[in-house]
Write a protein that holds these residues in place. Structure first.
Motif, PDB file in Angstrom:
ATOM      1  N   PHE A 157       0.895  -1.258   0.001  1.00 41.47           N
ATOM      2  CA  PHE A 157      -0.199  -0.012   0.154  1.00 41.47           C
ATOM      3  C   PHE A 157       0.809   1.220   0.138  1.00 41.47           C
ATOM      4  O   PHE A 157       0.758   2.198   0.732  1.00 41.47           O
ATOM      5  CB  PHE A 157      -0.947  -0.065   1.352  1.00 41.47           C
ATOM      6  N   SER A 158       1.840   1.250  -0.819  1.00 39.82           N
ATOM      7  CA  SER A 158       2.730   2.519  -0.918  1.00 39.82           C
ATOM      8  C   SER A 158       2.061   3.771  -1.216  1.00 39.82           C
ATOM      9  O   SER A 158       1.117   3.906  -1.879  1.00 39.82           O
ATOM     10  CB  SER A 158       3.822   2.135  -2.120  1.00 39.82           C
ATOM     11  N   GLY A 159       2.472   4.745  -0.390  1.00 41.44           N
ATOM     12  CA  GLY A 159       1.868   6.044  -0.501  1.00 41.44           C
ATOM     13  C   GLY A 159       0.452   6.055  -0.213  1.00 41.44           C
ATOM     14  O   GLY A 159      -0.005   7.270   0.017  1.00 41.44           O
ATOM     15  N   ARG A 160      -0.099   5.205   0.432  1.00 36.54           N
ATOM     16  CA  ARG A 160      -1.451   5.255   0.963  1.00 36.54           C
ATOM     17  C   ARG A 160      -1.757   6.302   2.401  1.00 36.54           C
ATOM     18  O   ARG A 160      -0.418   6.169   2.939  1.00 36.54           O
ATOM     19  CB  ARG A 160      -2.030   3.861   1.305  1.00 36.54           C
ATOM     20  N   GLU A 161      -2.620   6.764   2.580  1.00 40.92           N
ATOM     21  CA  GLU A 161      -2.582   7.559   3.753  1.00 40.92           C
ATOM     22  C   GLU A 161      -2.127   6.748   5.023  1.00 40.92           C
ATOM     23  O   GLU A 161      -2.838   5.921   5.347  1.00 40.92           O
ATOM     24  CB  GLU A 161      -3.970   8.193   3.998  1.00 40.92           C
ATOM     25  N   GLY A 162      -1.507   7.409   5.903  1.00 40.41           N
ATOM     26  CA  GLY A 162      -0.940   6.791   7.046  1.00 40.41           C
ATOM     27  C   GLY A 162       0.288   5.971   7.016  1.00 40.41           C
ATOM     28  O   GLY A 162       0.903   5.732   8.126  1.00 40.41           O
ATOM     29  N   ASN A 163       0.620   5.449   5.805  1.00 41.80           N
ATOM     30  CA  ASN A 163       1.795   4.910   5.460  1.00 41.80           C
ATOM     31  C   ASN A 163       3.046   5.485   5.438  1.00 41.80           C
ATOM     32  O   ASN A 163       2.959   6.952   5.498  1.00 41.80           O
ATOM     33  CB  ASN A 163       1.614   4.024   4.210  1.00 41.80           C
ATOM     34  N   TYR A 164       4.193   5.246   5.929  1.00 36.59           N
ATOM     35  CA  TYR A 164       5.344   5.855   5.977  1.00 36.59           C
ATOM     36  C   TYR A 164       6.682   5.044   5.710  1.00 36.59           C
ATOM     37  O   TYR A 164       6.472   3.923   5.683  1.00 36.59           O
ATOM     38  CB  TYR A 164       5.541   6.255   7.385  1.00 36.59           C
ATOM     39  N   ILE A 165       7.709   5.758   5.407  1.00 36.94           N
ATOM     40  CA  ILE A 165       8.975   4.999   5.230  1.00 36.94           C
ATOM     41  C   ILE A 165       9.421   4.406   6.575  1.00 36.94           C
ATOM     42  O   ILE A 165       9.669   5.388   7.622  1.00 36.94           O
ATOM     43  CB  ILE A 165      10.112   5.928   4.556  1.00 36.94           C
ATOM     44  N   GLU A 166       9.731   3.303   6.642  1.00 36.85           N
ATOM     45  CA  GLU A 166      10.098   2.614   7.736  1.00 36.85           C
ATOM     46  C   GLU A 166      11.838   2.269   7.937  1.00 36.85           C
ATOM     47  O   GLU A 166      12.210   1.792   6.803  1.00 36.85           O
ATOM     48  CB  GLU A 166       9.269   1.569   8.129  1.00 36.85           C
ATOM     49  N   SER A 167      12.437   2.451   9.139  1.00 43.02           N
ATOM     50  CA  SER A 167      13.929   2.419   9.183  1.00 43.02           C
ATOM     51  C   SER A 167      14.396   0.948   9.029  1.00 43.02           C
ATOM     52  O   SER A 167      15.469   0.877   8.693  1.00 43.02           O
ATOM     53  CB  SER A 167      14.338   3.402  10.123  1.00 43.02           C
TER      54      SER A 167
END
Length: 387
Positions: free
Chosen positions: A260-270
């Motif tokens: 769900f890349s770019g979906r609201e709430g999603n984020y780049i995780e380290s």
């Protein structure tokens, strides 16, 4: 970053640890032992790292001596094998360490399995996770090669069978990525009715599996002419290609939820991003990604620069901190992307049900070793590209 992890006393168990500590110790130990391969690490510094690894092993040793009890912990317990084996060698075959290694090995045979023979990741009936393969594959290979080399073929067959079960049940044919896990009984609320797979591709779970593949290939280079090694290699290449395709075009790194890349709430995780960088760099360095090595290296380079610029924190005391790592995600949940809402009859309107807030609402932890130690591994491979 490695020295900063040590300065914070991480990778050492408390007197009454929870099950998550096994993998925390294991990933710290893998990072510290990996650093010993760098030419710039002096003998004295290297010995400090080895001593710290031993301290971590000793802090949990007493809880690993009963094989039946060991099965009550997640498969993550097997990540302790690297540190225990190092201590066993350095201590001239300490009997207590030997007993812990034997108990862990015996616990694999005692581990419950689903109807297909897949190892349960933890206590949840019939559920197999990608996460456990990082610990299981390395331990089984190391233990067999050191203590029972005549059983190498059988161990290899068992390892590949576990990897294949997850591949066949969890692979998303649309992206080539793997979902977090599967329920062999297909009775979980999230289980696909055909495959039993969960619906979310979680970055860190896929990262554990990706590292398991490349680490196993390296540990078993003596098998490069075998069909088994070729099979794992082909899976590693296919997954590496899919991971490169899934990289975020803007940052170059990877999302918490990859499907769900770019979906609201999603984020780049380290943490997952660090694991992917490690696996891509290592695959290039060892020649496992030769057909598209430059593309894979460039992807890793870009993501690594983003990790350094975004998640490394320079503390006032001279140490480094690490940001952007999700705490934990388990299939013992709704296993959904969204935050669902349920009716609260005691209040007007809709209120969040805590049990339904999952992959993109789990808290981020500062200085989580799942992220910082994985970053050490990514940094190690980044430096080794030039050696």
């Amino acid at each position: 970053m490695a020295d900063s992890i040590i300065s914070r006393g991480q990778g050492i168990a408390s007197a009454d640890p929870d099950p998550s500590v096994y993998l925390q110790i294991g990933i710290v130990q893998k990072a510290l032992l990996g650093l010993l391969s760098l030419p710039k690490v002096s003998h004295c510094v290297g010995q400090d790292y080895r001593n710290y690894v031993q301290k971590g092993s000793d802090s949990i040793l007493g809880k690993l001596l009963n094989a039946s009890q060991d099965t009550s912990y997640p498969l993550d317990r097997l990540s302790l094998g690297r540190g225990l084996l190092m201590e066993y060698i350095d201590s001239d075959h300490n009997q207590t360490v030997d007993a812990a290694l034997d108990a862990l090995n015996e616990s694999i045979e005692l581990q419950k399995r689903n109807q297909y023979g897949g190892l349960w990741y933890f206590t949840y009936p019939n559920w197999s996770y990608l996460d456990g393969m990082f610990s299981y594959t390395s331990f089984a290979s190391l233990y067999t090669s050191f203590f029972n080399p005549s059983d190498t073929k059988n161990t290899t067959d068992r390892i590949i069978y576990q990897l294949d079960l997850l591949w066949s049940h969890c692979r998303d044919n649309a992206t080539g990525l793997l979902f977090h896990g599967y329920d062999a009984s297909k009775s979980a609320s999230w289980a696909d009715p055909v495959t039993g797979a969960s619906p979310v591709v979680w970055g860190r779970a896929l990262g554990w599996y990706f590292m398991a593949l490349v680490d196993w290939l390296e540990m078993n280079t003596f098998q490069t002419q075998s069909l088994q090694w070729a099979q794992v290699h082909s899976r590693f290449v296919a997954l590496a290609d899919a991971i490169v395709e899934a990289a975020d075009p803007a940052s170059g790194a990877w999302w918490q939820v990859l499907n769900f890349s770019g979906r609201e709430g999603n984020y780049i995780e380290s943490s997952g991003s660090s694991m992917f960088v490690y696996g891509l760099y290592k695959g290039v360095r060892l020649g496992y990604l030769s057909s598209a090595a430059e593309r894979h290296r460039e992807t890793a380079n870009r993501a690594y620069e983003y990790l350094v610029d975004t998640f490394v924190v320079k503390n006032d005391n001279g140490t480094l901190g690490w940001n952007g790592t999700v705490s934990v995600c388990s299939l013992n949940s709704p296993a959904t992307y969204e935050v669902f809402f349920s009716m609260s009859f005691g209040n007007v309107g809709l209120v969040a049900n805590e049990n339904d807030q999952y992959y993109v609402t789990q808290p981020l932890l500062f200085n989580s070793v799942h992220g910082s130690a994985s970053f050490v591994l990514a940094s190690l491979e980044n430096e080794m590209q030039a050696i």
